[in-house]
Design an enzyme around this catalytic site. Sequence first.
Site, short mmCIF file in Angstrom:
data_model
loop_
_atom_site.label_atom_id
_atom_site.label_comp_id
_atom_site.label_asym_id
_atom_site.label_seq_id
_atom_site.Cartn_x
_atom_site.Cartn_y
_atom_site.Cartn_z
N GLU A 96 11.18 -49.24 -33.97
CA GLU A 96 10.85 -47.59 -34.05
C GLU A 96 10.32 -47.63 -32.37
O GLU A 96 9.51 -48.30 -31.93
CB GLU A 96 10.11 -47.09 -35.03
CG GLU A 96 10.68 -47.12 -36.27
CD GLU A 96 9.94 -46.49 -37.33
OE1 GLU A 96 10.83 -45.86 -38.16
OE2 GLU A 96 8.69 -46.40 -37.43
N CYS A 162 6.40 -44.70 -26.30
CA CYS A 162 5.91 -45.90 -26.99
C CYS A 162 6.90 -46.84 -27.65
O CYS A 162 8.04 -46.41 -28.43
CB CYS A 162 5.16 -45.16 -28.07
SG CYS A 162 4.06 -46.46 -29.21
N CYS A 169 5.15 -57.15 -37.96
CA CYS A 169 4.05 -57.69 -37.30
C CYS A 169 3.30 -58.84 -38.10
O CYS A 169 3.52 -58.33 -39.35
CB CYS A 169 3.06 -56.28 -37.21
SG CYS A 169 1.60 -56.76 -35.98
N CYS A 173 -3.18 -55.93 -40.23
CA CYS A 173 -4.24 -54.98 -39.99
C CYS A 173 -4.32 -54.11 -41.27
O CYS A 173 -3.21 -53.43 -41.72
CB CYS A 173 -4.28 -54.13 -38.81
SG CYS A 173 -4.56 -55.02 -37.29
N CYS A 176 -2.68 -50.41 -41.36
CA CYS A 176 -1.59 -50.10 -40.35
C CYS A 176 -0.44 -50.34 -41.42
O CYS A 176 -0.21 -51.44 -41.80
CB CYS A 176 -1.55 -51.12 -39.04
SG CYS A 176 -0.08 -50.71 -38.39
N GLY A 220 4.49 -54.28 -34.06
CA GLY A 220 4.49 -55.64 -33.53
C GLY A 220 3.08 -55.79 -32.45
O GLY A 220 2.51 -54.92 -31.95
N SER A 250 -1.21 -52.72 -25.60
CA SER A 250 -2.58 -52.91 -26.57
C SER A 250 -2.29 -53.94 -27.17
O SER A 250 -1.13 -54.34 -27.79
CB SER A 250 -2.34 -51.58 -27.47
OG SER A 250 -3.32 -51.56 -28.42
N SER A 273 -7.36 -52.95 -29.38
CA SER A 273 -7.77 -52.42 -30.68
C SER A 273 -9.18 -53.12 -31.36
O SER A 273 -9.15 -54.08 -31.77
CB SER A 273 -6.50 -52.68 -31.55
OG SER A 273 -5.33 -51.79 -31.03
N LEU A 274 -10.12 -52.10 -31.21
CA LEU A 274 -11.36 -52.67 -31.62
C LEU A 274 -11.67 -52.42 -33.18
O LEU A 274 -11.94 -53.30 -33.84
CB LEU A 274 -12.57 -52.22 -30.91
CG LEU A 274 -14.10 -52.46 -30.99
CD1 LEU A 274 -14.02 -54.02 -30.80
CD2 LEU A 274 -14.82 -51.75 -30.32
N ASN A 349 -4.22 -42.25 -39.38
CA ASN A 349 -3.25 -41.47 -39.90
C ASN A 349 -2.68 -42.18 -41.16
O ASN A 349 -2.34 -43.44 -41.33
CB ASN A 349 -2.03 -41.90 -38.84
CG ASN A 349 -2.19 -41.09 -37.48
OD1 ASN A 349 -2.51 -39.95 -37.49
ND2 ASN A 349 -2.22 -42.04 -36.25
N CYS A 392 0.37 -43.39 -34.50
CA CYS A 392 -0.28 -44.85 -34.54
C CYS A 392 -0.13 -45.23 -35.98
O CYS A 392 -1.03 -44.70 -36.91
CB CYS A 392 -1.59 -44.64 -34.32
SG CYS A 392 -1.77 -44.13 -32.38
N1 SAH Z 1 -0.77 -54.38 -32.30
C1 SAH Z 1 -1.04 -53.96 -31.24
C2 SAH Z 1 -0.32 -52.92 -30.54
C3 SAH Z 1 -0.14 -51.69 -31.73
S1 SAH Z 1 -0.93 -50.48 -30.94
C4 SAH Z 1 -2.40 -53.61 -31.56
O1 SAH Z 1 -2.85 -53.72 -32.64
O2 SAH Z 1 -3.14 -53.13 -30.56
C5 SAH Z 1 -1.26 -49.42 -32.38
C6 SAH Z 1 -2.41 -48.72 -32.55
O3 SAH Z 1 -2.72 -48.05 -33.63
C7 SAH Z 1 -3.78 -49.80 -32.60
O4 SAH Z 1 -4.76 -49.45 -31.75
C8 SAH Z 1 -4.00 -49.78 -34.02
O5 SAH Z 1 -5.49 -49.92 -34.18
C9 SAH Z 1 -3.77 -48.29 -34.40
N2 SAH Z 1 -3.55 -47.93 -35.79
C10 SAH Z 1 -2.83 -48.64 -36.58
N3 SAH Z 1 -2.63 -48.20 -37.95
C11 SAH Z 1 -3.41 -46.87 -37.63
C12 SAH Z 1 -3.32 -45.71 -38.63
N4 SAH Z 1 -2.87 -46.07 -39.92
N5 SAH Z 1 -3.94 -44.73 -38.08
C13 SAH Z 1 -4.26 -44.56 -37.05
N6 SAH Z 1 -4.32 -45.47 -35.96
C14 SAH Z 1 -3.78 -46.62 -36.54
#
Ligand code: SAH
Length: 407
Positions: A96, A162, A169, A173, A176, A220, A250, A273-274, A349, A392
């Site tokens: 996507e 984006c 992936c 996480c 996600c 990913g 990111s 992504s912290l 989200n 996100c």
């Molecule tokens: N894999 C990379 C690139 C994806 S960036 C990364 O993790 O950085 C996608 C961003 O969306 C990340 O910062 C992640 O922490 C955030 N994200 C993932 N799931 C989410 C959710 N359900 N709601 C809001 N943000 C989310």
Amino acid sequence: MADLSQVALLGMDRTELEALVDSLNESSYRAKQLLAAVYRQRVESIAQITTLSQHLREKLAEKGVSIGSPRVEQRFVSQDGTVRYLIAFADGQSVEAVWMPEGDGGEAGDGSEAGEQAERFAESGSFGTSGAKALSAGEQTGALKRGATQKQGQNLGRSTICISSQVGCAVDCQFCLTALLGVKRNLAAGEIVGQVCAVLKDQEVSPPEDRINLVFMGMGEPFLNYENFVKAVRLLVEEVGIAERRMTVSTAGIVPRIHDFGGETIRPKLAISLNASNDELRTRLMPLNKKWNLEVLMAAARAYPLRTREWITFEYVLLGGVNDGPENAKEVAELLRGMRCKVNLIALNPGPGIEFTTPGAERVGEFQTILREAGIPAFVRRPRGRDIYAACGQLKRTVEIATAPQP
Ligand code: SAH
């Protein structure tokens, strides 16, 4: 002559195209024409490359050379103007990409709303850097040209694409949706660039005349597909014409690649992504923290060679009652103390199969205030396209769901 039926032009750089043209006994300026056709005109078939002689077009087609453009399989349009694209490749796999006509703050620093706030913050002394940049000549022309036809309320200066770097992936996480797919495969450089070309074409915009921001924040983990990601960046900068300062990548925190990335000559801005304020919490939410914990992640971030007027962005997904308390905010402030950085806060989200809840605006505001009072620029990312699963963490090729329930 060699079988070229597997050859796709999209993804090839100047040197590779020169070698191809040479192998066909054609002169090297043909490579330039191919570059322009593929990356600037964004043609979708060899027949459309009218700058080439009929003879050469036939020769390429006969040998089975293709452009390799991915196909837009579906398109979901959000109430807020965001468009989520399902983009399919030759082997039937799909990813996507998302078009955000007004950005979402993830591209901050590029003239977006959050970027402008960050620049103001900078002017107030926190970063010790100067303010917003003027439009380049090309951008001004584009802005003027577009002025007449632009849809009302649309601000193309903030438009952001984006894109995805892998099918699925592997990082897992817990909040996600993409993680639920597992990783299917890496995308080739041409498949990464192809997403951008497909969206530009569909939206009828063209950089550099139109200011387009690009975030590698789709499906990913770009740093687990490092070589192809880096090649795609180079093609996007040199051939498609998107400036590297308009791009942000990111990472979930693949530490060795953060070190490598700092050494690249062409590189987008870095976001990390912290998502948690201590190791226990981060390991629970992001299992990769077992491999690269906060200590090594923060050491890599502190050692990262920032350019003038550049800062690292930390993303922090707020999960109700899990990582969104004042004590978490204080821990984050402690982790980031003294770094040239900013924090993008993202309220979760939601999605099917995700067990966490979205904190209310007040709680998000409190978290932001604590960071700001500690001197850390913190911004709340506006969710874009939540109703169509484009925000996100919601990218999961949800072809079956056109409209998601509102949180
Ligand atoms: N894999 C990379 C690139 C994806 S960036 C990364 O993790 O950085 C996608 C961003 O969306 C990340 O910062 C992640 O922490 C955030 N994200 C993932 N799931 C989410 C959710 N359900 N709601 C809001 N943000 C989310």
